[in-house]
Design a protein around this motif. Sequence first.
Motif, PDB file in Angstrom:
ATOM      1  N   VAL A 132       0.882  -0.683  -0.156  1.00 30.45           N
ATOM      2  CA  VAL A 132      -0.112   0.126  -0.096  1.00 30.45           C
ATOM      3  C   VAL A 132       0.610   1.055   0.427  1.00 30.45           C
ATOM      4  O   VAL A 132       1.703   1.285   1.167  1.00 30.45           O
ATOM      5  N   ALA A 163      -0.488   5.347  -0.819  1.00 28.27           N
ATOM      6  CA  ALA A 163      -1.305   5.750  -0.970  1.00 28.27           C
ATOM      7  C   ALA A 163      -0.481   7.680  -1.798  1.00 28.27           C
ATOM      8  O   ALA A 163      -0.724   8.721  -0.457  1.00 28.27           O
ATOM      9  N   ILE A 200      -4.705   3.387  -6.124  1.00 27.60           N
ATOM     10  CA  ILE A 200      -4.888   3.160  -4.975  1.00 27.60           C
ATOM     11  C   ILE A 200      -6.158   3.352  -5.643  1.00 27.60           C
ATOM     12  O   ILE A 200      -7.589   3.051  -4.351  1.00 27.60           O
ATOM     13  N   LEU A 226      -1.510  -0.328  -4.811  1.00 27.11           N
ATOM     14  CA  LEU A 226      -2.219  -1.287  -4.264  1.00 27.11           C
ATOM     15  C   LEU A 226      -2.322  -2.402  -4.984  1.00 27.11           C
ATOM     16  O   LEU A 226      -1.819  -2.846  -6.185  1.00 27.11           O
ATOM     17  N   ILE A 231     -10.053   1.458   2.418  1.00 22.30           N
ATOM     18  CA  ILE A 231      -9.425   2.576   1.829  1.00 22.30           C
ATOM     19  C   ILE A 231     -10.825   3.630   1.259  1.00 22.30           C
ATOM     20  O   ILE A 231     -11.991   4.104   0.693  1.00 22.30           O
TER      21      ILE A 231
END
Length: 311
Positions: free
Chosen positions: A237, A239, A265, A285, A300
């Motif tokens: 992950v 972001a 993401i 992601l 998310i």
Amino acid sequence: MSANIPLVVRLLASSVSVANRAGKIVRDVMSKGELGIVEKGKDDYQTEADRSAQRCIIASLAAQYPTMTIIGEEDNPDNGQEIPSDWIVVEGDSEVLQLSCPHHLKGIQEKDIVVWVDPLDGTSEYTQGFLEHVTVLIGISVNEEPVAGVIHQPYYKSMVDGEKRMGRTIWGLKEAGVGGFTPAPPPDSLIITTTRSHSNPIVEKALQVMDASQILRVGGAGYKVLQLLEGKASVYVFASAGCKKWDTCAPEAILAAAGGKLTDILGNFYKYGSSVTRPNKTGVLAAVNNELYEYALSRIPQELKDALANK
Ligand SMILES: Nc1ncnc2c1ncn2[C@@H]1O[C@H](COP(=O)(O)O)[C@@H](O)[C@H]1OP(=O)(O)O
Ligand SMILES: [Mg+2]
Ligand SMILES: [Mg+2]
Ligand SMILES: [Mg+2]
């Protein structure tokens, strides 16, 4: 190399061989100790290893595939110098040459391909001595989609037939398979892998919402995807903007060949044609299977997606 072997398979075999050579260059620059660090931007460095490894890879591939588009991370890395002849690698990896090519890739020509080269992924970690995190990435995209790739890890230590070996090369071809490592199932609890050198408040927010048992902070997109493939982490992950097409092309292709998925993401695939913008603005992601990927995507929050999309 036999002209009967489909182009994509020959190109992957060439990429495996040249990634090994580039990995030796990365080690040699470090052993000499003259890193020649250039600051390209904030938290963004280039070393002599990035420059030399890129020259080796691009010259070797361009010599064999003269009309193909090859895009490397570093601008003008040669500075007018001639390339040493032993940096030009033209033989292909014999195991990869045996691969059976997926039917729809058999007729692909050089004009349909864009190769994305990250000569050294994890440059921050390379300069700080986290050498295991460093990889060489060569991603092969066909009609904008990553189909094959190589992740070479120059500092991976192993024993082969009682002898110490340095470096390994992981490859994947979608719908054909992966090689160079032993795939392992994901861990029993949720373990996230993420950046160690490019965090910010939104990156941290996306980690909090995952409700993970552990967060691994390591360098490089290539190394993080290796952690997924080897069962050391469940989800990758990140972001934030920061990664570029050369960071994700090879890892995305290999993950897909192993049954996994890498997107932004928001859950959208990146495109890898030659005219795309280089930055992966909406983050990364990834997971080694669909169930973990869908779980992570579902966690998310919309406002986080909006924050990234509107930056
Ligand atoms: N802010 C940034 N500036 C430059 N490169 C970045 C940035 N964020 C990520 N990257 C690239 O993506 C890779 C993965 O990011 P991270 O390690 O932070 O998860 C980095 O090793 C770096 O590739 P490179 O080392 O090839 O320049
Ligand atoms: Mg860089
Ligand atoms: Mg990189
Ligand atoms: Mg790089």
